[in-house]
Design an enzyme around this catalytic site. Sequence first.
Site, PDB file in Angstrom:
ATOM      1  CE1 TYR A  83      -3.403  -2.831   0.778  1.00  0.00           C
ATOM      2  CE2 TYR A  83      -1.946  -3.362   2.600  1.00  0.00           C
ATOM      3  CZ  TYR A  83      -3.001  -3.688   1.774  1.00  0.00           C
ATOM      4  OH  TYR A  83      -3.648  -4.876   1.957  1.00  0.00           O
TER       5      TYR A  83
ATOM      6  CE1 TYR B  35      -7.487  -6.354   3.354  1.00  0.00           C
ATOM      7  CE2 TYR B  35      -6.740  -8.164   4.759  1.00  0.00           C
ATOM      8  CZ  TYR B  35      -6.578  -7.357   3.640  1.00  0.00           C
ATOM      9  OH  TYR B  35      -5.510  -7.572   2.808  1.00  0.00           O
TER      10      TYR B  35
ATOM     11  CG  ASP C  95     -10.867 -14.321   6.743  1.00  0.00           C
ATOM     12  OD1 ASP C  95      -9.879 -14.841   7.311  1.00  0.00           O
ATOM     13  OD2 ASP C  95     -10.759 -13.426   5.885  1.00  0.00           O
TER      14      ASP C  95
ATOM     15  CE  LYS D 144      -2.545 -11.320   8.120  1.00  0.00           C
ATOM     16  NZ  LYS D 144      -3.840 -10.938   7.573  1.00  0.00           N
TER      17      LYS D 144
END
Length: 433
Positions: A20, A148, A249, A278
């Site tokens: 980003y 997200y 998620d 992760k």
Amino acid sequence: MNKKQTIDLDFDREHIWHPYTSMTQPIPVYPVTHANHNLIHLETGEQLIDGMASWWSAIHGYNHPILNAAMVEQINSMSHIMFGGITHNSAVELCKKLVAITPESLTKVFLADSGSVSVEVAIKMALQYWLSQGISTKQKLMTPYKGYHGDTFAAMSVCDPVNSMHSLYNGFLPEHIFVPAPVSQFGSEFNQAEAQTLEQYFKAHHNQVAAFIIEPIVQNAGGMNFYHPDYLACVRKLCSEYNVLLICDEIATGFGRTGKLFAVEHADIEPDILCIGKALTGGTMTLSATLTSEKIATGISEGEAGVLMHGPTFMGNPLACAVACASIDLLLNQNWQQRISDINSQLQQLNKCRELDDVADVRTLGAIGVVELNDAAGSVDVAKIQAYFVEQGVWIRPFGKLIYLMPPYISDANSIKTLCDAIYNAIKDKHYR
Ligand SMILES: *Cc1c(COP(=O)(O)O)cnc(C)c1O
């Protein structure tokens, strides 16, 4: 001895994209030579106490001897082999563990190479399931605002439309159905009006909806929202009533971060499809998994396609699977609940930030601590606050109005205190503008 290499920051700035960031006006990056335990070592000599666990992943800290040993052992037999038509012990052992530690009904595992891809696979599973039932009208997803789920296109299409700049990709992104973000907070009363609103959405749209996708209990990159387990329980109930699959998620929340091994346990529910990533490899390698139930897997396999149409090149990568096995054992072979609860007590030091004018809220859950600035304070200048944090010997990367910690589980009390003090002082002395 090799001459010590210097990291070419000029080349980096000129040629390498970081997450980003702009290619023309990138904010500074810090050159890291090595990391050990909860310390990140900069080439310039400073050592930083890690407050981020490399975005939820490095739960055991860095350079852990047990994880390193698992990788070395695997490298010495094979680092990678294709998963098409081949299997290997590291994948089989990992999937055994995943089936054992995730909710009971989840018994079928798809291994992928990143969190976003596991979300893509979950969405595909849901669509293929309904198609295989002869139902072709269920082609949309339903999801709360502030979510997200990753940066690939299908994942992005269910992220919060404002945070992920949906307007940029207008006409290209599939349009899904957004429901109000959970409001009732974890640890407070649940407002039943939220359940009624959810039901209206299910009533109106269920015929079109293949699945509801949500981050259980913690909406992370969309605002670090710690919401009431009853919201999730209510979504589960409505999904069952209205024939909508539930995708949870857990890519950020999995592996103990919220105080439960998986955050769905706070609401005592089981999703139809679960995504993890992760912390799966203890932050060493990229790996993710999508788990589903016998019912969904059988449904997909009996459909017209007969197979699940996905198969990444590095699917089931042996090196990643081997270190994931070691990381899960390392976690489960310690009293991790106590560790998380100790870190939570230490994170309470953030509460003194409440006395500062610019602070709207301080909240913690498990090994996550968040300080939210108010509108008057505005968004933080990330480059500026990071320079201050580095000066203070800590690594913290805020976004928007949120300055937050999710330290490695091996962090000691002194480290957490230093991290909390750095945040307090950064806000007090306004090092973020
Ligand atoms: C990080 C994250 C993803 C995306 O994972 P990547 O490995 O970055 O692709 C998806 N969902 C959630 C909840 C995440 O935190």
